[in-house]
Write a protein that holds these residues in place. Sequence first.
Motif, mmCIF file in Angstrom:
data_model
loop_
_atom_site.group_PDB
_atom_site.id
_atom_site.type_symbol
_atom_site.label_atom_id
_atom_site.label_comp_id
_atom_site.label_asym_id
_atom_site.label_seq_id
_atom_site.Cartn_x
_atom_site.Cartn_y
_atom_site.Cartn_z
ATOM 1 N N THR A 147 0.859 -1.180 0.000
ATOM 2 C CA THR A 147 0.000 0.000 0.000
ATOM 3 C C THR A 147 0.893 1.227 0.000
ATOM 4 O O THR A 147 1.816 1.322 0.822
ATOM 5 C CB THR A 147 -0.904 0.024 1.249
ATOM 6 N N PHE A 148 0.622 2.138 -0.917
ATOM 7 C CA PHE A 148 1.422 3.363 -0.980
ATOM 8 C C PHE A 148 0.488 4.548 -1.120
ATOM 9 O O PHE A 148 -0.037 4.838 -2.194
ATOM 10 C CB PHE A 148 2.428 3.285 -2.133
ATOM 11 N N GLU A 149 0.272 5.225 0.011
ATOM 12 C CA GLU A 149 -0.577 6.419 0.066
ATOM 13 C C GLU A 149 0.317 7.615 0.360
ATOM 14 O O GLU A 149 0.896 7.713 1.443
ATOM 15 C CB GLU A 149 -1.658 6.272 1.137
ATOM 16 N N LEU A 150 0.449 8.490 -0.622
ATOM 17 C CA LEU A 150 1.377 9.614 -0.545
ATOM 18 C C LEU A 150 0.649 10.919 -0.250
ATOM 19 O O LEU A 150 -0.457 11.152 -0.737
ATOM 20 C CB LEU A 150 2.144 9.760 -1.855
ATOM 21 N N ASP A 151 1.297 11.760 0.530
ATOM 22 C CA ASP A 151 0.792 13.107 0.816
ATOM 23 C C ASP A 151 1.808 14.092 0.241
ATOM 24 O O ASP A 151 2.978 14.076 0.631
ATOM 25 C CB ASP A 151 0.645 13.298 2.326
ATOM 26 N N ILE A 152 1.353 14.922 -0.686
ATOM 27 C CA ILE A 152 2.242 15.877 -1.353
ATOM 28 C C ILE A 152 1.717 17.288 -1.140
ATOM 29 O O ILE A 152 0.545 17.576 -1.403
ATOM 30 C CB ILE A 152 2.344 15.580 -2.862
#
Length: 440
Positions: A147-152
Amino acid sequence: MYNSLGISLLQIPFIILCSAKPGASLSEKNQALTTPLIIARQDTTDVLSATPSSTTAVPSSVSSIVPTGTPTAPSSSLNINKSFVNEPLGNLTVDDDSLSFSCKNCSIFGDLNFGVDKFTIDDSLSNPTWPLAGGILLMNATGFGGTFELDITSGALSKTWDYSFFTQSVLGFGMTDVVNVGVLVELAATFEVEIEEEMDLVFGLDFRVPDGSYINIDVIDPTNSSQKGFSSSTGLRLDAIPFQANFSTPKLTVSMALDPKITFGINVLDSVIKADAGAYIDIPKLSVEVESVTNVDANCRPMNATNHGLALGPDMGNATNVIPSAEIDLGLIAEAGIGSLDDEQQFTLVSAVTTLPTACLLWDKDSSKLADATNVVAASSSASSAASASSASSASAASAAATSATHKHNAGARVGYSGKACFLAVIPVLGWSYFSPFGF
């Protein structure tokens, strides 16, 4: 008795009648009519350096990690269980704008098993520089996924950058007197953003590789290599994490390519052959295009003569259409010394583009974030219906109050007596009672 007091029986009803409150109704029940007061309240809530982290380089020759001596096992395994939760990944500066990115919730997990199969020696030694007659490098996967949930958080800019999450070597293995093998496992990613306005956004993906998946690399003829489970057609499951932004009408393109890389280093017949071969896996390159759209229904489909879908209210603003897509690539890298190769080459095993479900979003004023447009429209319609019902109830109560007041007025007019009228009515009776004894 009553005559001795100067009062006749006829006087009593008049006295009682005159003692009644002027204007009062005998049928009145002294009940107050209460009209409910409905107050609608709407709460509003305000919406709310310069180089990426260093990466671990893969050795120029993975064969340098191949163990020497007699292999102790024909295979080796690696259990991966790594997580990066709320972990900053780096900051970038592009001209006068900046970008920071972090893992809101990232993890990769599963078991990888590595081995060799069908390694045989050409006893004729017709080609002393390539004594192998056959050989396959194996990788099997069980419970492999991530799972890869990114915050940019970014200003208005366009930028591409790479990031390496980890590199890990695997305990060496091989076949006695034939081949020794070492393995490096690396997880890297490539990110790309093109943002028109400053904003904070969240996006990502889940991936799952089915049990029994494998990649087999033929070291004699890499074009005969095979895979299973690392493509959508063979069971790879991909799910985009719902896009979110702190901006009501974002317009941007963002992508993330996860690049697990498995590299084998082999040493055949005590250094007669030392070479690297491996697999690179883009699982997948996720691209998300976000645009603001008008004159659409709650599914972001254009409203026209043939489309009568759930319409957006005039005060809801533009809808946000989120269009994700996934590109899956699986290939092999073989350097000179593998098979008959004179130079490093790449071979493609899988290359495909997979469509993912789109999303139509609207800005939800109550939660101050983007939400599913269908839910926002439904909630707005429900609130409007409740307000209409309350308004109708208030109007009905007001009408009932007016009717009650009218009835009370009419009843008082029928049975009410003024003090003057009562006095004039009693005088003749009193006079008769007084003068009747004298014969009048």
